[in-house]
Design an enzyme around this catalytic site. Structure first.
Site, PDB file in Angstrom:
ATOM      1  N   HIS A 142     -11.798   9.190  -0.276  1.00 57.05           N
ATOM      2  CA  HIS A 142     -10.647   8.321   0.007  1.00 57.05           C
ATOM      3  C   HIS A 142      -9.534   9.084   0.730  1.00 57.05           C
ATOM      4  O   HIS A 142      -8.358   8.785   0.565  1.00 57.05           O
ATOM      5  CB  HIS A 142     -10.127   7.752  -1.321  1.00 57.05           C
ATOM      6  CG  HIS A 142      -9.262   6.539  -1.171  1.00 57.05           C
ATOM      7  ND1 HIS A 142      -7.924   6.525  -1.524  1.00 57.05           N
ATOM      8  CD2 HIS A 142      -9.537   5.292  -0.712  1.00 57.05           C
ATOM      9  CE1 HIS A 142      -7.424   5.333  -1.300  1.00 57.05           C
ATOM     10  NE2 HIS A 142      -8.376   4.557  -0.801  1.00 57.05           N
TER      11      HIS A 142
ATOM     12  N   ASP B 118      -9.160  12.295  -3.047  1.00 54.51           N
ATOM     13  CA  ASP B 118      -8.040  11.982  -2.170  1.00 54.51           C
ATOM     14  C   ASP B 118      -7.369  13.296  -1.797  1.00 54.51           C
ATOM     15  O   ASP B 118      -7.911  14.376  -2.028  1.00 54.51           O
ATOM     16  CB  ASP B 118      -7.066  11.018  -2.874  1.00 54.51           C
ATOM     17  CG  ASP B 118      -6.387  10.081  -1.891  1.00 54.51           C
ATOM     18  OD1 ASP B 118      -5.542  10.556  -1.110  1.00 54.51           O
ATOM     19  OD2 ASP B 118      -6.699   8.877  -1.900  1.00 54.51           O
TER      20      ASP B 118
ATOM     21  N   GLU C  66       2.782   0.386   4.403  1.00 55.38           N
ATOM     22  CA  GLU C  66       2.294   1.759   4.287  1.00 55.38           C
ATOM     23  C   GLU C  66       3.455   2.756   4.319  1.00 55.38           C
ATOM     24  O   GLU C  66       4.563   2.428   4.764  1.00 55.38           O
ATOM     25  CB  GLU C  66       1.340   2.098   5.452  1.00 55.38           C
ATOM     26  CG  GLU C  66       0.168   1.155   5.621  1.00 55.38           C
ATOM     27  CD  GLU C  66      -0.960   1.436   4.642  1.00 55.38           C
ATOM     28  OE1 GLU C  66      -0.827   2.355   3.812  1.00 55.38           O
ATOM     29  OE2 GLU C  66      -1.975   0.723   4.726  1.00 55.38           O
TER      30      GLU C  66
ATOM     31  N   HIS D  12       0.821  -1.205   0.000  1.00 56.34           N
ATOM     32  CA  HIS D  12       0.000   0.000   0.000  1.00 56.34           C
ATOM     33  C   HIS D  12       0.857   1.257   0.000  1.00 56.34           C
ATOM     34  O   HIS D  12       0.394   2.330   0.392  1.00 56.34           O
ATOM     35  CB  HIS D  12      -0.921  -0.031   1.228  1.00 56.34           C
ATOM     36  CG  HIS D  12      -2.240   0.645   1.025  1.00 56.34           C
ATOM     37  ND1 HIS D  12      -2.627   1.764   1.733  1.00 56.34           N
ATOM     38  CD2 HIS D  12      -3.262   0.368   0.178  1.00 56.34           C
ATOM     39  CE1 HIS D  12      -3.839   2.134   1.352  1.00 56.34           C
ATOM     40  NE2 HIS D  12      -4.247   1.319   0.409  1.00 56.34           N
TER      41      HIS D  12
END
Length: 452
Positions: free
Chosen positions: A358, A168, A386, A137
């Site tokens: 998002h 986003d 992440e 991710h």
């Protein structure tokens, strides 16, 4: 590259983190998906040295093909250009959830490579042997000496093609040391790892054959971090620290998220697309409320969730997720109704026509901001790989940008005044009610919250 070893969290606080000094005017918040798309394609077209992309996926649709075409065109114009794309190994080799069986996006990659030749390698990163247990991710586009950072992946809806967008956050940072640091993780840690394979080939390794290599990759990632050579922040500068996070222990990104929340004194803003807060985050927020810090949480309405399906459409189990997140929100709102009534807690639900939401990240007082791809949920906290960029802004040079961004987002929200303002569970579509009751009866809802 430097590595984290030993204790489960750093012994130093936020102020002691290594950081790159960056002139504040070289950090820009983009206005939305249209400017993000335009900036991305303009930067690729003008790239002279490198284009390195990390995203969950690059979709086989109009926008995805446009991105690949732009990369191939840039390589043809400048053969010495370094290009590499890193996506999740599993996500690239399956179809969309709820659709029929498919070879996935990898079929597009292989077709493009066969037609246009080598030069745009696409690497699949498996952080676990099954997608359910963790995905790659990482986010970020390193183009020459700039970093274009967003939690967005690459497809029609993220790039606002065909009348729909998924909102986003989008930031552009012009700084070579920061770009080099993000590029080094991709080029020196991911690319040479035996578990990381080419996806732009019709012949690919089977995931089962990579089991041992994936385990070793996981151990490497758990002890890796971005290289940072710290220098003091000068006049007119901000400090930016790239953060990596993987696994439940020794996770630098998670540690910094908690430290940010814990240091908030006047105001804290949290963006999250799926309301499913990890336990430590929820407890830290509750402690801030007790200390009368103003907390704002911005999240999507269930109809703005990318898994939402109108009741008249055929039902699949994945369609219940937005309702599960709303149930979490209802319980949280009910538990903190007093703070809502006092104006200490603002819960803003975003909804704009048929678009989706998002956003992720944090704003703390006037001096810290986190931009990240992490959903700040249990899955991101424990399973996924992440990253994020922590901005330390002691001179408040970027505060106006942050609040303009927030105001633009809040223009499509409503403040949740009471838990009864949310749709009651007994009004949900019958298939959703049945599934949620079955999950609650078996306590499987707790497990589902940990992995989705």
């Amino acid at each position: 590259m430097w590595r984290l070893r030993g204790r489960s969290r750093p012994l130093t606080g936020l102020e002691s983190l290594a950081r790159f000094p960056v002139q504040a005017e070289l950090v820009r918040t983009l206005s939305g998906p249209d400017e993000f798309r335009e900036t991305l394609f303009a930067r690729i077209a003008g790239a002279a040295k490198r284009v390195l992309i990390a995203a969950l996926y690059l979709q086989d649709d109009d926008a995805g093909r446009e991105v690949l075409s732009a990369l191939y065109a840039a390589k043809a114009a400048r053969p010495g250009l370094q290009i590499a794309v890193f996506v999740d190994w599993h996500r690239a080799q399956r179809g969309l959830i709820g659709k029929g069986a498919s070879a996935g996006n990898a079929a597009l990659y292989a077709d493009m490579a066969q037609r246009f030749g080598p030069g745009v390698p696409i690497y699949g990163v498996p952080v676990q042997t099954r997608e359910l247990m963790g995905v790659m991710h990482l986010k970020g586009f390193v183009i020459d000496d700039a970093v274009l950072y967003s939690g967005a992946s690459l497809n029609d809806v993220y790039l606002h093609r065909h009348q729909r967008y998924r909102l986003d956050r989008y930031h552009l940072v012009e700084n070579r040391p920061l770009a080099d640091s993000l590029a080094a993780l991709m080029s020196q840690v991911l690319r040479p790892n035996p578990a990381v394979g080419f996806l732009d080939s019709a012949v690919r390794a089977k995931t089962g054959a990579l089991r041992g290599a994936i385990g070793r990759l996981r151990r490497t990632l758990a002890s890796s971090a971005y290289g940072v050579t710290s220098e003091p922040i000068g006049n007119g500068e901000v400090g930016i620290t790239p953060l990596l996070g993987f696994g439940a222990r020794r996770n630098q990104l998670n540690t910094v998220i908690l430290q940010l929340i814990q240091r908030a004194e006047r105001r804290l803003v949290l963006y999250t697309p799926y309301f499913n807060l990890p336990g430590p985050v929820r407890l830290a927020i509750e402690e801030r409320l007790k200390r009368r810090c103003h907390v704002t949480i911005v999240l999507g309405d269930k109809t703005a969730n990318d898994f939402y399906m109108p009741p008249e459409e055929p039902f699949t189990a994945i369609c219940a997720l937005p309702y599960l997140y709303e149930s979490n929100l209802r319980r949280f709102c009910k538990a903190h109704q007093k703070a809502i009534d006092q104006g200490l807690l603002d819960l803003h639900l975003w909804r704009h026509d048929n678009h989706s939401f998002h956003l992720k990240g944090l704003l703390v007082d006037d001096d810290y901001a986190l931009i990240t791809g992490s959903n700040i949920n249990p899955r991101a906290w424990r399973l996924d790989l992440e990253n994020g960029l922590l901005i330390h802004d002691p001179q408040s040079r970027l505060i106006e940008q942050h609040w303009v961004e927030l105001e633009r987002i809040l223009a499509h929200t409503r403040r949740l005044e009471h838990h009864q303002a949310l749709e009651a569970a007994d009004t949900y579509p019958l298939p959703v009610q049945r599934l949620l009751k079955r999950l609650a009866r078996t306590r499987a809802d707790r497990l589902v919250n940990q992995v989705l």
